[in-house]
Design a protein around this motif. Structure first.
Motif, PDB file in Angstrom:
ATOM      1  N   GLY A  28       0.836  -1.191   0.000  1.00  0.00           N
ATOM      2  CA  GLY A  28       0.000   0.000   0.000  1.00  0.00           C
ATOM      3  C   GLY A  28       0.867   1.235   0.000  1.00  0.00           C
ATOM      4  O   GLY A  28       2.097   1.162   0.033  1.00  0.00           O
ATOM      5  N   GLY A  29       0.218   2.378  -0.014  1.00  0.00           N
ATOM      6  CA  GLY A  29       0.995   3.617   0.028  1.00  0.00           C
ATOM      7  C   GLY A  29       0.205   4.782  -0.503  1.00  0.00           C
ATOM      8  O   GLY A  29      -0.932   4.634  -0.969  1.00  0.00           O
ATOM      9  N   PHE A  30       0.833   5.952  -0.438  1.00  0.00           N
ATOM     10  CA  PHE A  30       0.130   7.194  -0.730  1.00  0.00           C
ATOM     11  C   PHE A  30       1.022   8.180  -1.483  1.00  0.00           C
ATOM     12  O   PHE A  30       2.236   8.076  -1.476  1.00  0.00           O
ATOM     13  N   HIS A  31       0.334   9.140  -2.094  1.00  0.00           N
ATOM     14  CA  HIS A  31       0.967  10.335  -2.650  1.00  0.00           C
ATOM     15  C   HIS A  31       1.084  11.345  -1.509  1.00  0.00           C
ATOM     16  O   HIS A  31       0.075  11.800  -0.975  1.00  0.00           O
ATOM     17  N   VAL A  32       2.324  11.640  -1.100  1.00  0.00           N
ATOM     18  CA  VAL A  32       2.556  12.610  -0.019  1.00  0.00           C
ATOM     19  C   VAL A  32       3.632  13.600  -0.467  1.00  0.00           C
ATOM     20  O   VAL A  32       4.734  13.206  -0.826  1.00  0.00           O
ATOM     21  N   ILE A  33       3.299  14.876  -0.440  1.00  0.00           N
ATOM     22  CA  ILE A  33       4.247  15.904  -0.849  1.00  0.00           C
ATOM     23  C   ILE A  33       4.555  16.859   0.291  1.00  0.00           C
ATOM     24  O   ILE A  33       5.706  17.111   0.625  1.00  0.00           O
ATOM     25  N   GLY A  34       3.535  17.400   0.951  1.00  0.00           N
ATOM     26  CA  GLY A  34       3.752  18.321   2.044  1.00  0.00           C
ATOM     27  C   GLY A  34       4.169  17.615   3.330  1.00  0.00           C
ATOM     28  O   GLY A  34       3.885  16.431   3.524  1.00  0.00           O
ATOM     29  N   ASP A  35       4.836  18.352   4.216  1.00  0.00           N
ATOM     30  CA  ASP A  35       5.274  17.753   5.478  1.00  0.00           C
ATOM     31  C   ASP A  35       4.093  17.352   6.354  1.00  0.00           C
ATOM     32  O   ASP A  35       4.138  16.328   7.056  1.00  0.00           O
ATOM     33  N   SER A  95      10.816  17.027  11.320  1.00  0.00           N
ATOM     34  CA  SER A  95      11.840  16.408  12.157  1.00  0.00           C
ATOM     35  C   SER A  95      11.339  15.067  12.676  1.00  0.00           C
ATOM     36  O   SER A  95      10.206  14.936  13.129  1.00  0.00           O
ATOM     37  N   GLY A  96      12.187  14.063  12.585  1.00  0.00           N
ATOM     38  CA  GLY A  96      11.830  12.737  13.066  1.00  0.00           C
ATOM     39  C   GLY A  96      11.176  11.850  12.036  1.00  0.00           C
ATOM     40  O   GLY A  96      11.005  10.647  12.280  1.00  0.00           O
ATOM     41  N   ALA A  97      10.793  12.402  10.891  1.00  0.00           N
ATOM     42  CA  ALA A  97      10.086  11.605   9.882  1.00  0.00           C
ATOM     43  C   ALA A  97      10.964  10.482   9.328  1.00  0.00           C
ATOM     44  O   ALA A  97      10.483   9.380   9.073  1.00  0.00           O
ATOM     45  N   VAL A  98      12.251  10.759   9.139  1.00  0.00           N
ATOM     46  CA  VAL A  98      13.145   9.759   8.551  1.00  0.00           C
ATOM     47  C   VAL A  98      13.192   8.499   9.415  1.00  0.00           C
ATOM     48  O   VAL A  98      13.106   7.371   8.906  1.00  0.00           O
ATOM     49  N   ASP A  99      13.314   8.671  10.719  1.00  0.00           N
ATOM     50  CA  ASP A  99      13.379   7.514  11.611  1.00  0.00           C
ATOM     51  C   ASP A  99      12.095   6.686  11.554  1.00  0.00           C
ATOM     52  O   ASP A  99      12.134   5.453  11.623  1.00  0.00           O
ATOM     53  N   ARG A 100      10.961   7.351  11.408  1.00  0.00           N
ATOM     54  CA  ARG A 100       9.703   6.616  11.358  1.00  0.00           C
ATOM     55  C   ARG A 100       9.550   5.865  10.033  1.00  0.00           C
ATOM     56  O   ARG A 100       9.041   4.738   9.995  1.00  0.00           O
ATOM     57  N   LEU A 101       9.998   6.459   8.943  1.00  0.00           N
ATOM     58  CA  LEU A 101       9.971   5.764   7.654  1.00  0.00           C
ATOM     59  C   LEU A 101      10.844   4.519   7.711  1.00  0.00           C
ATOM     60  O   LEU A 101      10.468   3.451   7.205  1.00  0.00           O
ATOM     61  N   ILE A 119      16.960  13.503  -0.753  1.00  0.00           N
ATOM     62  CA  ILE A 119      17.405  12.172  -1.159  1.00  0.00           C
ATOM     63  C   ILE A 119      18.631  11.740  -0.363  1.00  0.00           C
ATOM     64  O   ILE A 119      18.738  10.592   0.092  1.00  0.00           O
ATOM     65  N   GLY A 120      19.573  12.653  -0.169  1.00  0.00           N
ATOM     66  CA  GLY A 120      20.783  12.313   0.565  1.00  0.00           C
ATOM     67  C   GLY A 120      20.495  11.905   1.997  1.00  0.00           C
ATOM     68  O   GLY A 120      21.049  10.915   2.502  1.00  0.00           O
ATOM     69  N   THR A 121      19.625  12.639   2.668  1.00  0.00           N
ATOM     70  CA  THR A 121      19.268  12.311   4.049  1.00  0.00           C
ATOM     71  C   THR A 121      18.627  10.934   4.133  1.00  0.00           C
ATOM     72  O   THR A 121      18.959  10.123   5.005  1.00  0.00           O
ATOM     73  N   LEU A 122      17.709  10.640   3.233  1.00  0.00           N
ATOM     74  CA  LEU A 122      17.001   9.364   3.253  1.00  0.00           C
ATOM     75  C   LEU A 122      17.947   8.204   2.963  1.00  0.00           C
ATOM     76  O   LEU A 122      17.939   7.188   3.662  1.00  0.00           O
ATOM     77  N   GLN A 123      18.775   8.343   1.927  1.00  0.00           N
ATOM     78  CA  GLN A 123      19.692   7.253   1.592  1.00  0.00           C
ATOM     79  C   GLN A 123      20.713   7.017   2.693  1.00  0.00           C
ATOM     80  O   GLN A 123      21.024   5.865   3.022  1.00  0.00           O
ATOM     81  N   THR A 124      21.230   8.080   3.270  1.00  0.00           N
ATOM     82  CA  THR A 124      22.219   7.936   4.338  1.00  0.00           C
ATOM     83  C   THR A 124      21.626   7.213   5.540  1.00  0.00           C
ATOM     84  O   THR A 124      22.291   6.394   6.188  1.00  0.00           O
ATOM     85  N   ALA A 125      20.350   7.473   5.804  1.00  0.00           N
ATOM     86  CA  ALA A 125      19.690   6.835   6.943  1.00  0.00           C
ATOM     87  C   ALA A 125      19.338   5.379   6.669  1.00  0.00           C
ATOM     88  O   ALA A 125      19.037   4.633   7.599  1.00  0.00           O
TER      89      ALA A 125
END
Length: 554
Positions: A329-336, A373-379, A418-424
């Motif tokens: 599943g999943g969604f179109h998400v653009i805004g924070d 803030s914190g979204a990367v860890d939750r993903l 992209i860099g933040t997500l890939q690094t995490a």
């Protein structure tokens, strides 16, 4: 033994030896030749070894220095819309409102009604506003006119067309000529309503165009608000009927599931061919059209904070049902704010069915342009794949770009991270969102290297893998070898005219060993010039789906 320079046709049977070039392969970073046996890579090695194995049972293909590399996967595309854009007015080069109106006037005399166009972006114009309904009425000489904005989340409509459709009474009509949300859906349904035969022609044209750009697969993001189910069913049937001539289709359907029975009905409607109930299941809209859901609101429209199309409970129920069924599943998400809603829904779903079930479904979020803030860890916690479009930053990033004008210069720095997500360690795959951006895979890789925010830049190799192998994995491709070239892998690749190969990193501080040829890192085309590689051939499972004109590398 016949020697050819990429002949016009080649079947997915027999032996084909590609030699005298470069092969991007983890099996041999110095390889110059590759043997294909039917739909499988049989061998990769040196030119000397290729000479020893060549015989008259093989088709010998002289690469003349070209690069053979895994084919690209467009992880977010809209095939019918892309085909329509190829056959309608290209407004992406209009640098003012006046130029757009001139283009409409020039087309109105010869074009069928409605006059269709795509790609305008008022944020680049001196007038800094979209065309009005009355202006389009005059420019079109009374013909119906519909012009989709570059992000396809809004469109400009001529006055008489809007009146006939009754847009004045619909949500999303701004009263001056711009349609969004519900009004936009009505316009799209009326303007984009081809016959089944015409739709197939449009889709075939779009797929042939993608093949000419080195794409071997496209994740089609269908949804009821974009086109009826018949559109996606027809695309799946086209790919089946013309297998061996077109890229593969990875079909997604963005429809909300609210019960187990509804979920099963949707899967059965598509004969269980769907990769997932994900893609453009919209939680919000776009930044360009002021419909992305953002916490801080819009700098250029302080009274607006975007649109929210789903509640936390709706999103959570959808994820709960998909996770239980083992469906992506999943969604179109653009805004924070939209992303935060999706993350809250993940937690609710995990509370109901368990975190393991949520993670194992490998849900995906499209775009992820803004993060709190914190979204990367939750993903990362929930195993979410981020399907992203680096050309968004290339088009609209920077201190003077559309992001900055809509959200402010500081907020624009955090866009498309992209860099933040890939690094995490968050899985990232790349796409075009065609027709929103061009289908240009090497421009996409280059955009990762040259992100407006230096902290978000990644290497060419990381971007290339995200645009090839990761695209297959994001779609849960059952063959783990898909997306790379080595003995035993599918013969799915593209051949490129390149000026120079090198190893490119986004940061000059990277250790020198990683860019030294002795490190054994396969090389990719140099992207530090405007001359991007040109596709010479695209092959899917051994079938040649595109052959272009060949020009020796000077």
């Amino acid at each position: 033994m016949s020697v050819s320079q990429l002949p016009e046709s080649a079947a997915a049977s027999g032996l084909s030896l590609y030699r005298n070039g470069s092969v991007y392969s983890p099996a041999d970073p110095y390889a110059t030749a590759m043997l294909v046996d039917g739909g499988t890579v049989a061998w990769i090695g040196s030119e000397e070894a290729a000479t020893s194995i060549a015989d008259n049972k093989m088709e010998i293909i002289d690469l003349q220095g070209r690069l053979v590399a895994p084919g690209f996967v467009d992880s977010h595309a809209h095939v019918t819309d892309a085909g329509l854009a190829l056959t309608s007015l290209d407004l992406s080069r209009c640098n003012s409102l006046a130029e757009l109106l001139d283009a409409v006037a020039g087309a109105a005399g010869s074009a069928k009604s409605p006059v269709l166009g795509h790609g305008w972006d008022e944020s680049r114009w001196p007038e800094d506003r979209p065309p009005t309904a009355d202006e389009l009425e005059r420019a079109g000489g009374g013909q119906d006119v519909y012009l989709s904005r570059v992000d396809v989340h809004s469109g400009a409509v001529s006055a008489s067309f809007a009146t006939r459709l009754g847009l004045q009474a619909e949500e999303g009509w701004d009263g001056t000529g711009l349609a969004r949300t519900r009004a936009l859906q009505l316009v799209r349904s009326a303007a984009h309503n081809p016959s089944a035969a015409r739709r197939r022609d449009i889709q075939r044209r779009a797929l042939n165009h993608a093949a000419s750009r080195g794409y071997v697969a496209l994740a089609e993001m269908g949804a009821p608000h974009i086109a009826p189910a018949e559109d996606l069913l027809g695309l799946i049937a086209l790919a089946d009927d013309e297998r061996g001539s077109l890229p593969r289709i990875l079909p997604y359907w963005g429809q909300l599931a609210e019960s187990t029975e509804q979920l099963q009905d949707i899967l059965e409607l598509f004969e269980h061919r769907l990769k997932g109930l994900a893609g453009d299941l919209n939680i919000d809209g776009s930044i360009g059209s002021h419909t992305a859901c953002v916490h801080s609101g819009y700098q250029d429209r302080p009274d607006q904070a975007g649109e929210q199309f789903l509640t936390v409970e709706q999103a959570a129920r959808h994820l709960e049902l998909c996770s239980t069924a083992g469906i992506q599943g999943g969604f179109h998400v653009i805004g924070d704010a939209a992303l935060d809603l999706a993350i809250e829904a993940l937690q609710v779903a995990a509370d109901r069915v368990g975190s393991a079930a949520v993670r194992s479904a490998r849900h995906r979020f499209e775009h992820v342009e803004m993060m709190s803030s914190g979204a990367v860890d939750r993903l990362l916690e929930f195993g979410i794949t981020a399907s992203m479009q680096p050309l968004f930053d290339a088009y609209w990033g920077g201190t003077n770009g559309m992001y900055a004008s809509r959200l402010g210069a500081q907020a624009s720095l955090g866009m498309n991270a992209i860099g933040t997500l890939q690094t995490a360690g968050v899985p990232v795959c790349l796409g075009s969102d065609a027709p929103v951006t061009e289908q240009s895979p090497w421009a996409t890789v280059k955009a990762c290297l040259e992100h407006h925010n230096p902290e978000q830049r990644i290497s060419a190799r990381a971007a290339f893998l995200a645009h090839t192998r990761a695209g297959w994995r994001a779609a849960r491709e059952p063959n783990p070898m898909q997306g790379q070239l080595a003995p035993g892998t599918p013969a799915t690749f593209a051949v490129w005219d390149v000026a120079e190969l090198s190893i490119q990193t986004a940061d000059s501080r990277v250790s020198s060993w990683s860019t030294d040829a002795r490190a054994g890192t396969p090389m990719l085309p140099s992207l530090d010039t405007d001359a991007l590689p040109v596709c010479s051939r695209t092959v899917v499972d051994g079938y040649v789906i595109y052959d272009g004109d060949l020009h020796p590398v000077s």
